[in-house]
Design an enzyme around this catalytic site. Structure first.
Site, PDB file in Angstrom:
ATOM      1  N   ARG A   1      14.400  19.648   8.140  1.00 26.18           N
ATOM      2  CA  ARG A   1      15.104  18.458   8.607  1.00 26.18           C
ATOM      3  C   ARG A   1      16.344  18.281   7.721  1.00 26.18           C
ATOM      4  O   ARG A   1      16.257  18.352   6.500  1.00 26.18           O
ATOM      5  CB  ARG A   1      14.202  17.239   8.452  1.00 26.18           C
ATOM      6  CG  ARG A   1      14.912  15.983   8.838  1.00 26.18           C
ATOM      7  CD  ARG A   1      14.415  14.808   8.064  1.00 26.18           C
ATOM      8  NE  ARG A   1      15.143  13.626   8.466  1.00 26.18           N
ATOM      9  CZ  ARG A   1      15.144  12.506   7.788  1.00 26.18           C
ATOM     10  NH1 ARG A   1      14.461  12.401   6.682  1.00 26.18           N
ATOM     11  NH2 ARG A   1      15.832  11.481   8.219  1.00 26.18           N
TER      12      ARG A   1
ATOM     13  N   ASN B   1      10.590  18.534   5.219  1.00 24.15           N
ATOM     14  CA  ASN B   1      11.554  17.473   4.970  1.00 24.15           C
ATOM     15  C   ASN B   1      11.682  17.339   3.453  1.00 24.15           C
ATOM     16  O   ASN B   1      10.840  16.737   2.800  1.00 24.15           O
ATOM     17  CB  ASN B   1      11.048  16.162   5.598  1.00 24.15           C
ATOM     18  CG  ASN B   1      12.057  15.040   5.456  1.00 24.15           C
ATOM     19  OD1 ASN B   1      13.090  15.196   4.796  1.00 24.15           O
ATOM     20  ND2 ASN B   1      11.747  13.911   6.063  1.00 24.15           N
TER      21      ASN B   1
ATOM     22  N   GLU C   1       8.568  14.125  15.092  1.00 22.90           N
ATOM     23  CA  GLU C   1       9.759  14.875  14.696  1.00 22.90           C
ATOM     24  C   GLU C   1       9.410  16.309  14.304  1.00 22.90           C
ATOM     25  O   GLU C   1      10.196  17.230  14.543  1.00 22.90           O
ATOM     26  CB  GLU C   1      10.446  14.158  13.528  1.00 22.90           C
ATOM     27  CG  GLU C   1      11.068  12.842  13.981  1.00 22.90           C
ATOM     28  CD  GLU C   1      11.374  11.879  12.846  1.00 22.90           C
ATOM     29  OE1 GLU C   1      12.535  11.832  12.436  1.00 22.90           O
ATOM     30  OE2 GLU C   1      10.466  11.177  12.387  1.00 22.90           O
TER      31      GLU C   1
ATOM     32  N   HIS D   1      13.665   3.220  17.647  1.00 25.33           N
ATOM     33  CA  HIS D   1      12.941   3.835  16.514  1.00 25.33           C
ATOM     34  C   HIS D   1      12.939   2.791  15.409  1.00 25.33           C
ATOM     35  O   HIS D   1      13.945   2.580  14.723  1.00 25.33           O
ATOM     36  CB  HIS D   1      13.664   5.119  16.077  1.00 25.33           C
ATOM     37  CG  HIS D   1      13.043   5.777  14.884  1.00 25.33           C
ATOM     38  ND1 HIS D   1      12.389   6.981  14.939  1.00 25.33           N
ATOM     39  CD2 HIS D   1      12.965   5.388  13.592  1.00 25.33           C
ATOM     40  CE1 HIS D   1      11.932   7.311  13.745  1.00 25.33           C
ATOM     41  NE2 HIS D   1      12.279   6.338  12.896  1.00 25.33           N
ATOM     42  N   LEU D   2      11.804   2.095  15.279  1.00 23.34           N
ATOM     43  CA  LEU D   2      11.740   0.978  14.337  1.00 23.34           C
ATOM     44  C   LEU D   2      10.782   1.313  13.200  1.00 23.34           C
ATOM     45  O   LEU D   2       9.588   1.016  13.260  1.00 23.34           O
ATOM     46  CB  LEU D   2      11.288  -0.303  15.071  1.00 23.34           C
ATOM     47  CG  LEU D   2      12.071  -0.668  16.348  1.00 23.34           C
ATOM     48  CD1 LEU D   2      11.477  -1.916  16.994  1.00 23.34           C
ATOM     49  CD2 LEU D   2      13.545  -0.863  16.036  1.00 23.34           C
TER      50      LEU D   2
ATOM     51  N   ARG E   1      17.776  -2.310   4.554  1.00 22.73           N
ATOM     52  CA  ARG E   1      19.198  -2.207   4.887  1.00 22.73           C
ATOM     53  C   ARG E   1      19.646  -3.398   5.735  1.00 22.73           C
ATOM     54  O   ARG E   1      18.901  -3.868   6.605  1.00 22.73           O
ATOM     55  CB  ARG E   1      19.484  -0.915   5.662  1.00 22.73           C
ATOM     56  CG  ARG E   1      19.239   0.332   4.865  1.00 22.73           C
ATOM     57  CD  ARG E   1      19.788   1.557   5.596  1.00 22.73           C
ATOM     58  NE  ARG E   1      19.287   2.781   4.996  1.00 22.73           N
ATOM     59  CZ  ARG E   1      18.455   3.624   5.606  1.00 22.73           C
ATOM     60  NH1 ARG E   1      18.048   3.392   6.845  1.00 22.73           N
ATOM     61  NH2 ARG E   1      18.057   4.706   4.999  1.00 22.73           N
TER      62      ARG E   1
ATOM     63  N   ASN F   1       3.351  -0.152  15.899  1.00 24.24           N
ATOM     64  CA  ASN F   1       2.250  -1.012  15.424  1.00 24.24           C
ATOM     65  C   ASN F   1       2.490  -2.510  15.438  1.00 24.24           C
ATOM     66  O   ASN F   1       1.528  -3.272  15.386  1.00 24.24           O
ATOM     67  CB  ASN F   1       1.902  -0.628  13.978  1.00 24.24           C
ATOM     68  CG  ASN F   1       1.410   0.789  13.878  1.00 24.24           C
ATOM     69  OD1 ASN F   1       0.365   1.127  14.424  1.00 24.24           O
ATOM     70  ND2 ASN F   1       2.168   1.630  13.210  1.00 24.24           N
TER      71      ASN F   1
ATOM     72  N   HIS G   1      18.170   9.760  12.920  1.00 23.85           N
ATOM     73  CA  HIS G   1      16.882   9.799  13.628  1.00 23.85           C
ATOM     74  C   HIS G   1      16.973  10.561  14.948  1.00 23.85           C
ATOM     75  O   HIS G   1      16.164  10.347  15.850  1.00 23.85           O
ATOM     76  CB  HIS G   1      16.371   8.384  13.997  1.00 23.85           C
ATOM     77  CG  HIS G   1      16.031   7.519  12.832  1.00 23.85           C
ATOM     78  ND1 HIS G   1      16.331   6.170  12.826  1.00 23.85           N
ATOM     79  CD2 HIS G   1      15.417   7.796  11.667  1.00 23.85           C
ATOM     80  CE1 HIS G   1      15.907   5.648  11.674  1.00 23.85           C
ATOM     81  NE2 HIS G   1      15.361   6.602  10.955  1.00 23.85           N
TER      82      HIS G   1
ATOM     83  N   LYS H   1       8.035  16.909   2.029  1.00 20.25           N
ATOM     84  CA  LYS H   1       6.997  16.629   3.028  1.00 20.25           C
ATOM     85  C   LYS H   1       6.916  17.858   3.928  1.00 20.25           C
ATOM     86  O   LYS H   1       7.937  18.485   4.220  1.00 20.25           O
ATOM     87  CB  LYS H   1       7.396  15.428   3.898  1.00 20.25           C
ATOM     88  CG  LYS H   1       7.389  14.120   3.160  1.00 20.25           C
ATOM     89  CD  LYS H   1       7.464  12.960   4.162  1.00 20.25           C
ATOM     90  CE  LYS H   1       7.743  11.667   3.458  1.00 20.25           C
ATOM     91  NZ  LYS H   1       9.032  11.065   3.763  1.00 20.25           N
TER      92      LYS H   1
HETATM   93  P1  ADP Z   1      10.110   5.408   7.550  1.00 15.66           P
HETATM   94  O1  ADP Z   1       9.708   6.745   8.128  1.00 15.66           O
HETATM   95  O2  ADP Z   1      11.483   4.968   7.947  1.00 15.66           O
HETATM   96  O3  ADP Z   1       9.840   5.260   6.094  1.00 15.66           O
HETATM   97  P2  ADP Z   1       7.870   4.380   9.097  1.00 15.66           P
HETATM   98  O4  ADP Z   1       8.141   4.852  10.477  1.00 15.66           O
HETATM   99  O5  ADP Z   1       6.764   4.997   8.332  1.00 15.66           O
HETATM  100  O6  ADP Z   1       9.188   4.318   8.236  1.00 15.66           O
HETATM  101  O7  ADP Z   1       7.606   2.800   9.200  1.00 15.66           O
HETATM  102  C1  ADP Z   1       7.311   2.063   8.068  1.00 15.66           C
HETATM  103  C2  ADP Z   1       7.247   0.595   8.418  1.00 15.66           C
HETATM  104  O8  ADP Z   1       6.426   0.393   9.572  1.00 15.66           O
HETATM  105  C3  ADP Z   1       6.553  -0.154   7.293  1.00 15.66           C
HETATM  106  O9  ADP Z   1       7.526  -0.620   6.400  1.00 15.66           O
HETATM  107  C4  ADP Z   1       5.866  -1.249   8.020  1.00 15.66           C
HETATM  108  O10 ADP Z   1       6.762  -2.322   8.042  1.00 15.66           O
HETATM  109  C5  ADP Z   1       5.653  -0.768   9.430  1.00 15.66           C
HETATM  110  N1  ADP Z   1       4.257  -0.464   9.711  1.00 15.66           N
HETATM  111  C6  ADP Z   1       3.602   0.701   9.516  1.00 15.66           C
HETATM  112  N2  ADP Z   1       2.319   0.608   9.898  1.00 15.66           N
HETATM  113  C7  ADP Z   1       2.148  -0.655  10.354  1.00 15.66           C
HETATM  114  C8  ADP Z   1       1.048  -1.386  10.883  1.00 15.66           C
HETATM  115  N3  ADP Z   1      -0.155  -0.823  11.025  1.00 15.66           N
HETATM  116  N4  ADP Z   1       1.253  -2.659  11.237  1.00 15.66           N
HETATM  117  C9  ADP Z   1       2.466  -3.219  11.105  1.00 15.66           C
HETATM  118  N5  ADP Z   1       3.533  -2.598  10.605  1.00 15.66           N
HETATM  119  C10 ADP Z   1       3.386  -1.350  10.231  1.00 15.66           C
END
Ligand code: ADP
Length: 412
Positions: A100, A8, A397, A220-221, A253, A347, A192, A15
């Site tokens: 990617r 990526n 992914e 996908h959050l 966003r 999480n 995504h 990455k």
């Molecule tokens: P991206 O790939 O879009 O950068 P991720 O899938 O790594 O995002 O998600 C990042 C977000 O997930 C962080 O900004 C945080 O809000 C949340 N997050 C990650 N780990 C935890 C955790 N252990 N507890 C709560 N929230 C978490």
């Protein structure tokens, strides 16, 4: 067995994961950051190279600070390091590379074998850069660096958008002048897609139903966040649009809003459209509403301290997510399973709880105990009475990228 590199490449980072296929086991992973970074006087800065692998049966994480003036130097160093550390005996063991790519437009309906560093695929990806300027150009830089370092090794482009190409016109068209679409490609493309595809397929396995018969909603959050409606294994709608700005509120966003807001703020603050879009992409969402950071953990801390803006940010986000799920339930004519994935989805137990409680009217019943225990692992979080099964399904992914390298690149 094939060793596949899933890459990526961003504008200042690469990455990577090295996977053994078809076993789908992870051999090494890491990231090169601060590629090409200079200080205010134009002096080159050190990069950061993080590498994780198994050393004598133990997981290790090593970090160094090499000079990384460009991506080609980064890739050379990465490959040299893999051999030096005996992660691969020789580079010929790497039989394919998957990249990617954020935007594949309407042109790429499937992953594509890249026909050289200046071939039609690369040129098409650059042509589509209008819709993802930073990302697509950086991906091509990454591809060229690997062509230089591993000549003759097949490289495959895996697009975030292809999974959403199955959406019907009624789902992807905006109600704007039709010429915007025909002249400039203005429509929903989603993002995504690789994650939505992986999670929907895995969820079908977990609920023990043939993929063709399933109706699954994937949430996908992560820091970037999107929701998809997947019917019979095919995406029928998704919350992100022309770009990842559309949809639900994310880390930074805004998600959906009335564009007139831009006119009002522009008039008062003398800002350009570029400034305003930057604010909607980088300073809105949880960061803008909550006033702390984009990280949901900081918003949670604020909520625990009784900070109204953090509580509001959480409520707005969970409402909008529940709204999307409800609308996809209607659009698909029901739903077998809701799956949560990515950083927050995997999480953030209280976010899942709030969303699922909002969906009680659809017959969703959360298993609170199971939900509270599910951190970053596959877990069912609904009770047996729930009309819709709810799951946490960690995304992968890179495995999807490696699978496509094997399939499209015909790699053995
Ligand atoms: P991206 O790939 O879009 O950068 P991720 O899938 O790594 O995002 O998600 C990042 C977000 O997930 C962080 O900004 C945080 O809000 C949340 N997050 C990650 N780990 C935890 C955790 N252990 N507890 C709560 N929230 C978490």
């Amino acid at each position: 067995m094939a060793k596949i590199m899933a890459v990526n490449a961003g504008s200042s980072s690469i990455k990577f994961q090295l996977l053994d296929m078809p076993a789908e086991t992870l051999i090494a992973s890491g990231v090169m950051e601060r590629i090409g970074t200079k200080d205010a006087n134009g002096n080159a800065q050190e990069g950061i190279f993080t590498l994780k692998y198994n050393k004598n049966g133990e997981k290790v994480k090593e970090e160094t600070n090499p000079m990384l003036p460009d991506h080609a130097v980064g890739v050379e160093l990465l490959l040299k390091t893999l051999v030096e550390k005996n992660i691969v005996k020789e580079l010929t063991e790497i039989t394919g590379v998957g990249h990617r790519v954020v935007q594949g437009g309407e042109y790429f309906k499937d992953s594509a074998l890249i026909d050289g560093p200046d071939g039609t695929v690369v040129n098409k990806i650059l042509e589509l850069a209008d819709l993802a300027p930073l990302h697509n150009k950086a991906h091509v830089v990454g591809m060229r660096a690997f062509f230089k370092a591993l000549p003759g090794v097949p490289e495959v482009a895996v697009f975030d958008t292809t999974f959403h190409q199955t959406m019907a016109e009624e789902a992807y068209m905006y109600a704007t002048p039709y010429e915007w679409y025909t002249k400039y490609g203005i429509r929903k493309y989603g993002a995504h897609g690789t994650s939505h595809k992986y999670v929907s397929q895995r969820t079908a396995e977990l609920i023990n139903k043939p993929l063709e018969d399933t109706k699954i909603i994937v949430c996908h959050l992560g820091n970037g966040a999107s929701i998809s409606a997947v019917k019979g294994g095919k995406c029928v709608d998704t919350s992100m649009g022309l770009t990842p700005l559309e949809g639900i509120p994310m880390g930074t966003r805004s998600g959906n809003l009335d564009p007139t807001a831009l006119q009002v703020v522009a008039k008062h603050e003398g800002l350009t459209l570029d400034d305003l879009l930057n604010t909607l992409n980088k300073k809105s969402g949880l960061l803008g509403m909550g006033g702390r950071t984009n990280d949901a953990r900081d918003v949670t801390k604020g909520m625990n301290e009784g900070d109204h803006r953090c509580i509001m940010a959480f409520n707005v986000q969970s409402k909008r997510i529940a709204d999307y799920i409800a609308s996809y339930y209607v659009y698909m004519g029901g739903c077998d399973a809701i799956a949560f994935t990515a950083g927050m989805g995997e999480n953030l137990t209280h976010l899942r709880e709030k969303i699922l409680n909002r969906l009680g009217v659809l017959g969703v019943v959360i298993d609170k105990e199971a939900n509270d225990k599910a951190y970053g692992v596959e877990a069912k979080i609904s009770t047996p009475e729930s009309k819709i099964q709810c799951w946490v399904v960690p995304t992968n992914e890179e495995v999807m990228i490696a699978r496509d390298v094997v399939r499209v690149g015909n790699v053995k």
